[in-house]
Motif scaffolding. Structure first.
Motif, PDB file in Angstrom:
ATOM      1  N   SER A 118      -4.428  -4.801  -7.555  1.00 45.44           N
ATOM      2  CA  SER A 118      -4.910  -6.189  -7.584  1.00 45.44           C
ATOM      3  C   SER A 118      -4.123  -7.041  -6.590  1.00 45.44           C
ATOM      4  CB  SER A 118      -4.803  -6.756  -8.996  1.00 45.44           C
ATOM      5  OG  SER A 118      -3.452  -6.970  -9.313  1.00 45.44           O
ATOM      6  N   GLN A 119      -2.826  -6.744  -6.500  1.00 48.96           N
ATOM      7  CA  GLN A 119      -2.032  -7.485  -5.521  1.00 48.96           C
ATOM      8  C   GLN A 119      -2.521  -7.215  -4.104  1.00 48.96           C
ATOM      9  OE1 GLN A 119       2.294  -7.362  -5.705  1.00 48.96           O
ATOM     10  NE2 GLN A 119       2.166  -7.127  -7.917  1.00 48.96           N
ATOM     11  N   VAL A 120      -2.830  -5.946  -3.835  1.00 51.94           N
ATOM     12  CA  VAL A 120      -3.330  -5.581  -2.507  1.00 51.94           C
ATOM     13  C   VAL A 120      -4.625  -6.322  -2.225  1.00 51.94           C
ATOM     14  CG1 VAL A 120      -4.372  -3.697  -1.209  1.00 51.94           C
ATOM     15  CG2 VAL A 120      -2.210  -3.334  -2.343  1.00 51.94           C
ATOM     16  N   GLU A 121      -5.490  -6.371  -3.232  1.00 52.27           N
ATOM     17  CA  GLU A 121      -6.778  -7.041  -3.036  1.00 52.27           C
ATOM     18  C   GLU A 121      -6.583  -8.508  -2.681  1.00 52.27           C
ATOM     19  OE1 GLU A 121      -9.931  -5.987  -2.874  1.00 52.27           O
ATOM     20  OE2 GLU A 121      -8.905  -4.037  -2.819  1.00 52.27           O
ATOM     21  N   SER A 122      -5.715  -9.159  -3.455  1.00 59.01           N
ATOM     22  CA  SER A 122      -5.523 -10.596  -3.209  1.00 59.01           C
ATOM     23  C   SER A 122      -4.938 -10.823  -1.825  1.00 59.01           C
ATOM     24  CB  SER A 122      -4.634 -11.209  -4.282  1.00 59.01           C
ATOM     25  OG  SER A 122      -3.324 -10.725  -4.141  1.00 59.01           O
ATOM     26  N   LEU A 123      -4.047  -9.926  -1.434  1.00 58.75           N
ATOM     27  CA  LEU A 123      -3.459 -10.057  -0.099  1.00 58.75           C
ATOM     28  C   LEU A 123      -4.523  -9.895   0.975  1.00 58.75           C
ATOM     29  CD1 LEU A 123       0.001  -8.330   0.258  1.00 58.75           C
ATOM     30  CD2 LEU A 123      -0.679 -10.577   1.003  1.00 58.75           C
TER      31      LEU A 123
ATOM     32  N   ILE B 165       1.667   4.570 -18.118  1.00 57.15           N
ATOM     33  CA  ILE B 165       2.469   3.467 -17.576  1.00 57.15           C
ATOM     34  C   ILE B 165       2.263   3.353 -16.069  1.00 57.15           C
ATOM     35  CG2 ILE B 165       4.832   2.703 -17.109  1.00 57.15           C
ATOM     36  CD1 ILE B 165       5.635   3.892 -19.792  1.00 57.15           C
ATOM     37  N   LEU B 166       2.324   4.515 -15.412  1.00 59.94           N
ATOM     38  CA  LEU B 166       2.196   4.516 -13.955  1.00 59.94           C
ATOM     39  C   LEU B 166       0.832   3.993 -13.529  1.00 59.94           C
ATOM     40  CD1 LEU B 166       3.969   7.854 -12.997  1.00 59.94           C
ATOM     41  CD2 LEU B 166       4.780   5.523 -12.658  1.00 59.94           C
ATOM     42  N   GLN B 167      -0.183   4.370 -14.304  1.00 59.76           N
ATOM     43  CA  GLN B 167      -1.520   3.907 -13.932  1.00 59.76           C
ATOM     44  C   GLN B 167      -1.638   2.389 -14.080  1.00 59.76           C
ATOM     45  OE1 GLN B 167      -3.928   6.547 -16.156  1.00 59.76           O
ATOM     46  NE2 GLN B 167      -4.357   7.862 -14.376  1.00 59.76           N
ATOM     47  N   ARG B 168      -1.029   1.863 -15.129  1.00 57.76           N
ATOM     48  CA  ARG B 168      -1.049   0.395 -15.291  1.00 57.76           C
ATOM     49  C   ARG B 168      -0.371  -0.266 -14.102  1.00 57.76           C
ATOM     50  NH1 ARG B 168      -0.668   1.470 -20.853  1.00 57.76           N
ATOM     51  NH2 ARG B 168       1.587   1.587 -20.887  1.00 57.76           N
ATOM     52  N   ARG B 169       0.746   0.331 -13.712  1.00 57.46           N
ATOM     53  CA  ARG B 169       1.447  -0.214 -12.554  1.00 57.46           C
ATOM     54  C   ARG B 169       0.570  -0.155 -11.309  1.00 57.46           C
ATOM     55  NH1 ARG B 169       7.491   2.147 -12.753  1.00 57.46           N
ATOM     56  NH2 ARG B 169       7.838   1.241 -14.806  1.00 57.46           N
ATOM     57  N   GLY B 170      -0.124   0.982 -11.173  1.00 57.44           N
ATOM     58  CA  GLY B 170      -0.997   1.145 -10.005  1.00 57.44           C
ATOM     59  C   GLY B 170      -2.071   0.074  -9.974  1.00 57.44           C
ATOM     60  N   LYS B 171      -2.624  -0.212 -11.152  1.00 65.26           N
ATOM     61  CA  LYS B 171      -3.662  -1.240 -11.207  1.00 65.26           C
ATOM     62  C   LYS B 171      -3.106  -2.582 -10.749  1.00 65.26           C
ATOM     63  CE  LYS B 171      -6.749   0.060 -14.681  1.00 65.26           C
ATOM     64  NZ  LYS B 171      -6.894   0.063 -16.136  1.00 65.26           N
TER      65      LYS B 171
ATOM     66  N   SER C 180       0.838  -1.200   0.000  1.00 64.38           N
ATOM     67  CA  SER C 180       0.000   0.000   0.000  1.00 64.38           C
ATOM     68  C   SER C 180       0.875   1.253   0.000  1.00 64.38           C
ATOM     69  CB  SER C 180      -0.984   0.007   1.175  1.00 64.38           C
ATOM     70  OG  SER C 180      -0.432  -0.567   2.303  1.00 64.38           O
ATOM     71  N   LEU C 181       2.078   1.122   0.603  1.00 64.57           N
ATOM     72  CA  LEU C 181       3.021   2.241   0.544  1.00 64.57           C
ATOM     73  C   LEU C 181       3.415   2.501  -0.914  1.00 64.57           C
ATOM     74  CD1 LEU C 181       4.606   4.010   2.652  1.00 64.57           C
ATOM     75  CD2 LEU C 181       6.559   2.567   2.103  1.00 64.57           C
ATOM     76  N   PHE C 182       3.732   1.419  -1.622  1.00 69.11           N
ATOM     77  CA  PHE C 182       4.058   1.545  -3.046  1.00 69.11           C
ATOM     78  C   PHE C 182       2.930   2.216  -3.781  1.00 69.11           C
ATOM     79  CE2 PHE C 182       7.051  -2.358  -3.366  1.00 69.11           C
ATOM     80  CZ  PHE C 182       8.042  -1.603  -2.768  1.00 69.11           C
ATOM     81  N   SER C 183       1.749   1.768  -3.486  1.00 71.94           N
ATOM     82  CA  SER C 183       0.583   2.260  -4.203  1.00 71.94           C
ATOM     83  C   SER C 183       0.427   3.758  -3.985  1.00 71.94           C
ATOM     84  CB  SER C 183      -0.659   1.507  -3.716  1.00 71.94           C
ATOM     85  OG  SER C 183      -1.765   1.872  -4.468  1.00 71.94           O
ATOM     86  N   SER C 184       0.575   4.189  -2.738  1.00 75.56           N
ATOM     87  CA  SER C 184       0.387   5.617  -2.462  1.00 75.56           C
ATOM     88  C   SER C 184       1.506   6.426  -3.111  1.00 75.56           C
ATOM     89  CB  SER C 184       0.334   5.868  -0.959  1.00 75.56           C
ATOM     90  OG  SER C 184       1.581   5.634  -0.384  1.00 75.56           O
TER      91      SER C 184
END
Lengths: 132, 347
Positions: free
Chosen positions: B118-123, B108-114, B44-48
């Motif tokens: 999804s990783q956050v969700e699965s976690l 590109i950044l938005q794709r990365r964010g997505k 989530s830190l990465f995401s923010s």
């Protein structure tokens, strides 16, 4: 009689120690294998991400590769091919690691069994000794 | 009959799952959860961070140049100007960089964010899963400590009761059994005949007729009155209530009076035993023999199958003493037999 039994016990003890050492070595190998595997999986994910982005680029985009301290300009097609090759390599490596992991686990199981058997033997011997 | 075979087994939960082990398992799961939680925090830190970067990149090309403080070494800064605000060198990973404009960079950044999301969700899903697991383990531990027991009993279907009656030949002699069976066959034939007679009429009418006239003939209710009356005492209110309802539906006004009588006077109930109640009881007693679907004749002419069998056992007032806890099906089969025996003796 007593001396021979103690000698046998000592022999067994040594055997057990050897096997236990081998077992712990295998376990260490397995742990290492796991770590390497993890690293490779991470790299694979990264490469796939790169490939996706490269696929999205237009032909005229400038692509650079960081080699040491310098950025070297690369052809897009070349970069693409390189990444693909890298992914292939990593997947192959992962497969290989899976195979070795399986082998190691089999070895571990058989070793564990022998160790257990040896322990039982020693226990039996000790019990017999204490009785007599 | 007293030496019923013990059905099922009782095992204390603590013997199968020691409380300590359950505690350990819960602890391990909790450790796993905390690990995942750490991972989640990182992601989530990465995401923010990613979101902040997107905002920055979006704003940068708004102006041709930005006045900034350029970091120089660790602690020093010097004033500078940021030019070429629409040119970015984006790291794609694995040492690959690409020249992009602000907008493309944002893509590109938005794709990365997505991806990160999804990783956050699965976690998160994983964590909730583990959470329930941990709760289950601790609950099990608590239960084991409290001394909960597990009772297991194999499910035995009731309707092969006939076989059991046969095997229980010690109670009923072969000859008697044969007599009972023949009598039952007879009764069934009569019942079928009555049913055929009434089946031409409407369902309602059939109901009424079987309730009022055909049934007593078919079943010879008077013969068993003595035994049935004795049984009536055991019966709860519900069959009577049903009988009254039936009568109301069939006969209309007069029954209302009777219903009132039912309501007002409890004790002379037995004196008032009307055909319906009798029929009810007769049905129940007949239905005790699962094979004999006598009640089907008066109730649902079409349904001559297992469902009725089940219903007969579902009716609690059939014979309340019979349902008493752990009695074997053996009891079920032999009881009505004795009743029929009684009837035969009366005639």
């Amino acid at each position: 009689m007593a001396s021979s039994s103690t000698a046998a016990a000592r022999e067994l003890q040594r055997d057990l120690e050897n096997h236990a050492n081998a077992l712990s070595k295998i376990q260490k190998d397995i742990a290492k294998n796991h770590q390497v595997r993890k690293q490779y999986t991470i790299q694979l994910g990264e490469n796939e991400l790169v490939l996706k982005e490269l696929d999205l680029l237009k032909e005229d985009a400038n692509v650079y590769k960081l080699i040491g301290p310098v950025l070297v300009k690369q052809d897009l097609a070349e970069a693409n091919a390189n990444v693909r090759k890298r992914i292939e390599y990593i997947s192959g490596e992962l497969k290989r690691l899976d195979g070795t992991l399986q082998d190691l686990e089999d070895q571990q199981n058989s070793k564990r069994e022998t160790v257990l058997k040896l322990q039982q033997k020693i226990q039996n011997l000790q019990a017999a000794k204490s009785k007599s | 009959m007293a030496d019923l075979p013990v059905k099922g087994s009782v095992t204390p939960l603590a013997s199968m799952i020691p409380a300590e082990e359950a505690h350990n398992a819960a602890k391990r799961v909790r450790e796993a959860i905390s690990e995942r939680q750490k991972e989640l925090d990182r992601l989530s830190l990465f995401s923010s961070e990613n979101n902040n970067l997107i905002n920055l990149v979006q704003r940068l090309p708004d102006e041709l140049s930005h006045e900034i403080m350029v970091p120089f070494g660790k602690a020093a800064f010097f004033p500078g100007r940021l030019i070429h605000t629409n040119e970015f060198l984006v790291l794609l990973g694995e040492g690959y960089y690409v020249e992009r404009a602000a907008k493309q960079t944002v893509d590109i950044l938005q794709r990365r964010g997505k991806d990160l999301d999804s990783q956050v969700e699965s976690l998160k899903a994983m964590i909730t899963d583990l959470d329930t697991e941990a709760k289950f383990f601790s609950a099990t531990a608590v239960e084991a400590e409290e001394g909960l027991v597990e009772i297991r009993e194999d499910y035995v279907e009731d309707f092969p009761a006939e076989n059991k009656a046969e095997s229980g030949g010690t109670q009923i002699s072969e000859e008697e059994y044969a007599r009972i069976m023949s009598r039952l066959d007879e009764l069934e034939d009569e019942e079928k005949a009555a049913e055929c007679a009434s089946s031409d009429e409407e369902t309602d009418r059939a109901h009424a007729s079987s309730a009022d006239s055909s049934f007593p003939h078919a079943f010879d209710g008077h013969g068993i009155r003595a035994s049935l009356e004795a049984q009536l005492k055991d019966l709860g209110q519900s069959p009577e209530g049903k009988g009254v309802g039936q009568k109301q539906a069939a006969a209309g006004l007069p029954s209302v009076r009777e219903y009132e009588r039912h309501e007002s006077i409890e004790s002379p109930m037995k004196g008032l035993v009307d055909e319906e109640t009798l029929q009810r009881v007769a049905e129940n007693s007949a239905a005790d023999f699962p094979e004999r679907s006598l009640r089907a004749g008066s109730d649902l002419p079409k349904a001559f199958t297992g469902s009725i069998i089940e219903r007969s056992h579902g009716l609690p007032p059939t014979a309340p003493d019979k349902d008493a806890a752990n009695q074997a099906p053996l009891t079920n089969s032999s009881k009505p037999a004795s009743r029929f025996k009684m009837r035969r003796g009366n005639r």
